[in-house]
Write an enzyme that holds these catalytic residues in place. Structure first.
Site, PDB file in Angstrom:
ATOM      1  N   HIS A 214     -24.709 -44.683 -56.596  1.00  0.00           N
ATOM      2  CA  HIS A 214     -24.931 -45.632 -57.694  1.00  0.00           C
ATOM      3  C   HIS A 214     -26.339 -45.450 -58.270  1.00  0.00           C
ATOM      4  O   HIS A 214     -26.513 -45.399 -59.500  1.00  0.00           O
ATOM      5  CB  HIS A 214     -24.755 -47.064 -57.189  1.00  0.00           C
ATOM      6  CG  HIS A 214     -25.143 -48.112 -58.189  1.00  0.00           C
ATOM      7  ND1 HIS A 214     -24.254 -48.639 -59.103  1.00  0.00           N
ATOM      8  CD2 HIS A 214     -26.332 -48.728 -58.432  1.00  0.00           C
ATOM      9  CE1 HIS A 214     -24.884 -49.532 -59.865  1.00  0.00           C
ATOM     10  NE2 HIS A 214     -26.140 -49.602 -59.466  1.00  0.00           N
ATOM     11  N   GLU A 215     -27.325 -45.353 -57.398  1.00  0.00           N
ATOM     12  CA  GLU A 215     -28.700 -45.153 -57.874  1.00  0.00           C
ATOM     13  C   GLU A 215     -28.851 -43.795 -58.543  1.00  0.00           C
ATOM     14  O   GLU A 215     -29.576 -43.660 -59.540  1.00  0.00           O
ATOM     15  CB  GLU A 215     -29.690 -45.306 -56.716  1.00  0.00           C
ATOM     16  CG  GLU A 215     -29.711 -46.692 -56.083  1.00  0.00           C
ATOM     17  CD  GLU A 215     -29.976 -47.810 -57.086  1.00  0.00           C
ATOM     18  OE1 GLU A 215     -30.663 -47.561 -58.106  1.00  0.00           O
ATOM     19  OE2 GLU A 215     -29.492 -48.933 -56.874  1.00  0.00           O
TER      20      GLU A 215
ATOM     21  N   HIS B  38     -27.914 -44.014 -62.066  1.00  0.00           N
ATOM     22  CA  HIS B  38     -28.967 -44.456 -62.983  1.00  0.00           C
ATOM     23  C   HIS B  38     -29.826 -43.277 -63.428  1.00  0.00           C
ATOM     24  O   HIS B  38     -30.266 -43.214 -64.588  1.00  0.00           O
ATOM     25  CB  HIS B  38     -29.846 -45.506 -62.307  1.00  0.00           C
ATOM     26  CG  HIS B  38     -29.215 -46.853 -62.211  1.00  0.00           C
ATOM     27  ND1 HIS B  38     -28.640 -47.488 -63.281  1.00  0.00           N
ATOM     28  CD2 HIS B  38     -29.066 -47.705 -61.148  1.00  0.00           C
ATOM     29  CE1 HIS B  38     -28.168 -48.671 -62.908  1.00  0.00           C
ATOM     30  NE2 HIS B  38     -28.403 -48.816 -61.616  1.00  0.00           N
TER      31      HIS B  38
ATOM     32  N   HIS C 166     -30.413 -41.997 -67.272  1.00  0.00           N
ATOM     33  CA  HIS C 166     -31.741 -41.754 -67.842  1.00  0.00           C
ATOM     34  C   HIS C 166     -31.827 -40.356 -68.435  1.00  0.00           C
ATOM     35  O   HIS C 166     -32.326 -40.175 -69.554  1.00  0.00           O
ATOM     36  CB  HIS C 166     -32.813 -41.943 -66.758  1.00  0.00           C
ATOM     37  CG  HIS C 166     -34.206 -41.694 -67.245  1.00  0.00           C
ATOM     38  ND1 HIS C 166     -35.040 -40.778 -66.659  1.00  0.00           N
ATOM     39  CD2 HIS C 166     -34.899 -42.233 -68.281  1.00  0.00           C
ATOM     40  CE1 HIS C 166     -36.197 -40.764 -67.300  1.00  0.00           C
ATOM     41  NE2 HIS C 166     -36.141 -41.636 -68.281  1.00  0.00           N
TER      42      HIS C 166
END
Length: 235
Positions: A99-100, A103, A107
């Site tokens: 999940h991270e 991100h 980006h």
């Protein structure tokens, strides 16, 4: 000092939902933290594979203290994983790590809601510190029943409300960012075969429970705004 304020009733549904969301994420993370993923891959390893597969070899992964403190910093492009995720080979750890990493992919690819959230973050931080003092000062001036201060109090109160709405906007934008990161995580886990097929349902439960906390944060902010407006109209 202690008295019954009927406007507290407005907060009750949001408070109950927040408690439910917290219990849900704690229960799901706790349950699947005790289940080893069948590929025996740690959170750090899962995140590294996702990042490298998407050409993000420059993104550094580090371990930080705590539990559920995982985050991706787009400024220094560092993915931080908590002690319960970094070196752990559980279903929950792999899901959170991916999940991270999602991100980081957002980006890198210029995902519009993330760009918008990052752009308004400095304004939101300022607004969140400004809103409550302005609202409280405005309410006191309005309640003073002094014609000379009523207009000033009304203006100050309105500035506080506008600042508070900026915080609500931030929570609203955060929802698609977090949901999209979870979708990317599941997609990457399946595409790269990071975990076995039997581990995917548990991964989805962990990420779905985590998403509820962001819905709860938005609900709580809206409930607070409604209560503030109710106090304003009463006074």
């Amino acid at each position: 000092m202690y008295y019954y304020d009927p406007t507290y009733i407005i907060l009750i549904p949001a408070i109950l939902f927040t408690l439910f969301a917290q219990a849900k994420v704690k229960g799901a993370f706790g349950r699947y933290s005790r289940v080893r993923n069948q590929k025996n891959i740690t959170g750090a390893e899962a995140a590294r594979r996702v990042l490298d597969y998407n050409g993000l070899t420059h993104v550094r992964i580090q371990q930080i203290r705590g539990s559920m403190t995982d985050n991706y910093n787009p400024v220094n492009q560092v993915l931080s994983l908590s002690e319960t995720v970094y070196g752990v080979n559980s279903v929950a750890a792999a899901a959170v790590a991916c999940h991270e990493a999602g991100h980081a992919i957002q980006h890198a690819r210029g995902y519009a809601p993330l760009k918008m959230r990052n752009a308004i973050l400095p304004v939101v931080n300022f607004a969140s510190n400004l809103s409550w003092p302005m609202i409280i000062i405005g309410i006191f001036l309005l309640a003073a029943s002094n014609p000379s201060t009523y207009g000033i109090g009304n203006n100050i109160f309105n500035i506080g409300i506008i600042a508070f709405m900026a915080v609500i906007l931030f929570h609203l934008i955060t929802l698609p960012v977090e949901i999209n990161a979870s979708r990317r995580a599941i997609q990457q886990m399946e595409e790269l075969s990071l975990v076995a097929e039997d581990d995917i349902p548990g991964s989805k439960r962990v990420l779905s429970a985590a998403a509820l906390t962001y819905v709860a944060a938005l609900a709580m902010a809206i409930a607070n705004l409604l209560r503030i407006l109710a106090i304003r109209n009463r006074d």
